[in-house]
Design a protein around this motif. Structure first.
Motif, PDB file in Angstrom:
ATOM      1  N   GLY A 247     -21.836  60.853  33.555  1.00  0.00           N
ATOM      2  CA  GLY A 247     -20.696  61.755  33.492  1.00  0.00           C
ATOM      3  C   GLY A 247     -20.742  62.662  32.280  1.00  0.00           C
ATOM      4  N   MET A 266     -12.500  68.052  36.174  1.00  0.00           N
ATOM      5  CA  MET A 266     -12.831  66.715  35.668  1.00  0.00           C
ATOM      6  C   MET A 266     -11.594  65.824  35.575  1.00  0.00           C
ATOM      7  SD  MET A 266     -15.418  67.770  32.580  1.00  0.00           S
ATOM      8  CE  MET A 266     -16.683  69.017  32.830  1.00  0.00           C
ATOM      9  N   ILE A 296     -17.642  57.408  35.385  1.00  0.00           N
ATOM     10  CA  ILE A 296     -18.217  58.752  35.502  1.00  0.00           C
ATOM     11  C   ILE A 296     -17.261  59.795  34.923  1.00  0.00           C
ATOM     12  CG2 ILE A 296     -18.931  60.544  37.126  1.00  0.00           C
ATOM     13  CD1 ILE A 296     -20.039  58.375  38.921  1.00  0.00           C
ATOM     14  N   PHE A 297     -15.978  59.662  35.250  1.00  0.00           N
ATOM     15  CA  PHE A 297     -14.996  60.662  34.806  1.00  0.00           C
ATOM     16  C   PHE A 297     -14.463  60.409  33.399  1.00  0.00           C
ATOM     17  CE2 PHE A 297     -14.555  61.116  39.478  1.00  0.00           C
ATOM     18  CZ  PHE A 297     -14.760  62.482  39.575  1.00  0.00           C
ATOM     19  N   MET A 300     -16.551  62.344  30.700  1.00  0.00           N
ATOM     20  CA  MET A 300     -17.128  63.602  31.181  1.00  0.00           C
ATOM     21  C   MET A 300     -16.517  64.806  30.474  1.00  0.00           C
ATOM     22  SD  MET A 300     -17.094  65.057  35.096  1.00  0.00           S
ATOM     23  CE  MET A 300     -18.408  64.031  35.738  1.00  0.00           C
TER      24      MET A 300
END
Length: 390
Positions: A247, A266, A296-297, A300
């Motif tokens: 991410g 995002m 992942i987020f 990010m």
């Protein structure tokens, strides 16, 4: 890459207590909310230390400053490792946090300055890779060491990494880096009274901090609610770290051109993921998959947030770029302290399963503020186009 090595050491200690939470509860006979102070107190130390240390060290040679930062970092972790009481452990966390705040402030500006403008978010992302690699390997390895030999050995492990970072700084960071403009107290006022910069700092605090309502209590969430074993949690933290690294890399690339639009997407993804986790949090496998998607987020947005604050400072307060960077580092940690603090109250009064809901509320507010930033940016763009046409 030299900055990334030190960031690895610092990143390992920032979140090490996430994996050690059950051990700290048992060792000091405290509850989860009290153990969560090891995260929130650390964040408060960075929040205060970043601007204050920036003011105190603004004219120091950058190479020498990096050396002093890592020495302070090592002292803090050794104090935590030898702590006879929980209060001394928290004191050690604060000392290490002071080093963390000034390191991230200086390193972000250096990373943005040594590359072409189109590569700045990617350069910041590379520096932050040290933090993400720490999440992949440092935090799980420190957790495993704590489970095998006791939590004190985890902080000794972090201290050893700090020594490696100290040596890397000595050999790899140039000794003739240019000094930035002298940071002044008035710079804090100029940054905080600029509407766009203030909105951006609030987005950082609320959007980034929303994850920590859940992440601070990730180990007990996985063990108690999703029924994963302590050994499995170590492996899950490794995979979670890989998701964070993915991410972070994608976020750095996407934020290079249009950081505001990229950040909105995002945070929207993070909001949706947290809402899903509030439903799947009691499921063994679906809960795990949602946690990994959250990874992942989760970070990010970091390169884009740091790049955007530097860009805004260049436009609005060009003499206060370093201070704006320091205040954004503080804002990250306001978010961590706020998120972990809210998470502690939620787990105590409502239960672990409610943490994703309150995290989602924080992220939702950040999305509203982002819309405000997009609106504030439009007149400037229209003016720029008018000037070009004339």
């Amino acid at each position: 890459m030299a900055l990334a090595i030190s960031a690895f050491a610092i990143g390992s200690t920032e979140f090490i207590s996430v994996g050690l939470m059950p051990l700290l509860v048992s060792s000091f006979h405290i509850n989860l909310a009290q153990a969560g102070l090891t995260v929130s107190i650390y964040a408060i130390g960075i929040m205060i230390g970043a601007p204050v240390m920036t003011l105190l060290t603004g004219r120091l040679n950058r190479h020498r400053l990096m050396m002093l930062i890592m020495v302070l970092f090592i002292i803090g972790n050794l104090l935590a490792a030898s702590a006879p009481t929980f209060d001394v452990l928290l004191a050690g966390r604060v000392v290490a946090a002071l080093a963390h705040g000034i390191f991230m402030t200086v390193a972000s500006v250096i990373a943005a300055d040594v590359v072409a403008p189109a590569k700045r978010a990617s350069a910041i992302a590379i520096m932050f890779t040290g933090l993400t690699v720490a999440t992949v390997t440092g935090v799980p390895l420190g957790t495993m060491i704590g489970q095998l030999g006791g939590w004190r050995w985890s902080f000794i492990f972090i201290s050893v990494i700090g020594v490696i970072g100290l040596l890397a700084d000595y050999w790899l960071i140039p000794r003739n880096l240019p000094l930035p403009s002298k940071a002044k107290v008035r710079g804090i006022i100029r940054v905080l009274t600029n509407p766009q910069l203030l909105f951006a700092l609030l987005v950082t605090a609320l959007g980034y901090g929303g994850t920590f309502v859940v992440y601070t209590y990730l180990s007990p969430l996985l063990e108690q609610q999703m029924h994963w074993s302590a050994r499995a949690v170590v492996l899950i933290l490794v995979v979670y770290g890989l998701m964070v690294a993915l991410g972070n890399t994608l976020g750095g690339r996407w934020a290079n051109a249009r950081p505001l639009i990229a950040l909105f997407k995002m945070f929207s993804g993070l909001l949706i993921t947290l809402l899903i986790l509030s439903v799947t949090g009691y499921s063994h496998w679906l809960g795990l998959l949602t946690v990994l998607l959250m990874g992942i987020f989760a970070f990010m947005n970091v390169p884009g947030l740091q790049l955007y604050i530097v860009q805004l400072a260049e436009q609005n307060t060009p003499h206060d770029i370093t201070m704006a960077s320091a205040l954004n580092i503080s804002a990250f940690n306001v978010g961590i302290a706020l998120g972990s603090g809210i998470g502690g109250q939620v787990t105590t009064n409502l239960g672990l399963g409610w943490t994703p809901i309150f995290g989602a509320i924080m992220v939702a507010v950040s999305l509203v503020l982002l819309l405000g930033l997009i609106w504030l940016a439009r007149p400037a763009k229209s003016t720029d186009r008018h000037c070009v046409q004339n």
